[in-house]
Design an enzyme around this catalytic site. Structure first.
Site, short mmCIF file in Angstrom:
data_model
loop_
_atom_site.label_atom_id
_atom_site.label_comp_id
_atom_site.label_asym_id
_atom_site.label_seq_id
_atom_site.Cartn_x
_atom_site.Cartn_y
_atom_site.Cartn_z
N LYS A 21 12.58 -8.69 14.17
CA LYS A 21 13.42 -8.71 12.98
C LYS A 21 14.60 -9.67 13.12
O LYS A 21 15.01 -10.32 12.14
CB LYS A 21 13.91 -7.30 12.65
N SER A 70 0.82 -1.21 0.00
CA SER A 70 0.00 0.00 0.00
C SER A 70 0.85 1.26 0.00
O SER A 70 0.47 2.28 -0.58
CB SER A 70 -0.95 0.01 1.20
N SER A 93 13.95 -7.56 6.53
CA SER A 93 14.28 -7.38 7.93
C SER A 93 14.71 -5.92 8.12
O SER A 93 14.20 -5.03 7.44
CB SER A 93 15.38 -8.36 8.36
N TYR A 152 10.25 -4.72 18.38
CA TYR A 152 10.44 -4.66 16.92
C TYR A 152 11.78 -5.28 16.55
O TYR A 152 11.86 -6.11 15.63
CB TYR A 152 10.35 -3.22 16.45
#
Length: 282
Positions: free
Chosen positions: A153, A14, A135, A149
């Site tokens: 990753k 998007s 990543s 977060y």
């Protein structure tokens, strides 16, 4: 459109890197399946020639399997899967609720695992395919204010390394991209989620300041997203037999971050060698 061209499926198209990857792949004559949770955000890509599908990477395995069947039927095959969808959970680790932690991993890690697993039977049957997992240099930064977060990753990189080894016998390639700071929408409010609770402490001030600073830098990052997309598409989609590294730092800052990270790890290994070694049974 070249009926023999590589088919690239990209999640999270998007905005940001996903969108730029789709545009770059189309410009290179590749066949593109662009996906997003809200398919109405993909109209511009459809007008450029992409096929567009709705995809929520946190859907159940049954729904993802059905999605994979639908996606494969678009062109009769999928050659390259780019797992790009994700968001950033901000806040000190203690501030993040269990629900926020789970949501972070559901999208950033389990979404990658489950979407990829849905396409693996197709890749194995054809004995070819490329898995690209987006990543972040965050896996090496381990920044206060983005711990969950960063952990998600790091998990992506570990599973990607495993796939590279497990799937090599099927001629399936896997690579994780340790992305630097590029001018995408990740720092904007929709992709940056702040911990529901806040612990007022001088010790956590750095974590709070990191989140504020990360948001303030949105649109001012060092990296050019178009260059990143160009490099990435050339690397993973234009030559299906090209040998790939298991991990690739992408971005000047990512190179600096990962060099510092690995250098420190090697220094610590040597500094603590006497404690580390000499543990074998004699």
């Amino acid at each position: 459109m070249n009926a023999e061209a590589t088919v690239v499926l990209i999640t999270g198209c998007s905005t940001g890197l996903g969108r730029e990857l789709a545009l770059t792949a189309l410009a290179k004559g590749l066949r593109v399946i662009a996906t997003a949770r809200r398919p109405e955000t993909l109209e511009a890509l459809k007008e450029k020639g992409a096929k567009t599908l709705q995809l929520d990477v946190t859907a159940s395995p049954d729904k993802l399997n059905a999605f994979a069947t639908e996606a494969i039927s678009v062109f009769g095959q999928v050659d390259t899967l780019i797992n790009n969808a994700g968001f950033l959970q901000g806040g000190a680790v203690e501030e993040n609720t269990p629900e926020e932690n789970l949501a972070q991993f559901d999208t950033n890690f389990f979404g990658v695992v489950n979407v990829t697993s849905a396409f693996l039977p197709h890749f194995r049957e054809r004995r070819q395919g490329t898995i690209v997992n987006i990543s972040s240099q965050a896996s090496g930064l381990c920044a206060p204010g983005a711990g969950i977060y960063c952990a998600s990753k790091a998990a992506v990189e570990a599973i990607s390394d495993t796939w590279a080894r497990e799937l090599a016998g099927f001629s399936i390639r896997a690579i994780s991209i340790q992305l630097g700071a590029f001018r995408t929408s990740v720092a904007e409010s929709g992709n940056l989620k702040i911990a529901a609770r806040r612990i007022e402490s001088d010790v956590y001030r750095g974590a709070h300041d990191w989140v504020v600073g990360f948001n303030a830098r949105a649109g001012k990052e060092r990296g050019d997203t178009r260059i990143a997309a160009e490099r990435l598409v050339d690397l993973v989609a234009c030559d299906p037999k090209r040998a790939l590294p298991m991990r690739l730092a992408l971005g000047d800052d990512a190179y600096e971050t990962m060099t510092s990270f690995h250098t420190k790890q090697l220094e610590d290994l040597e500094a603590w060698k006497a404690v580390t070694t000499g543990t074998d049974v004699v």
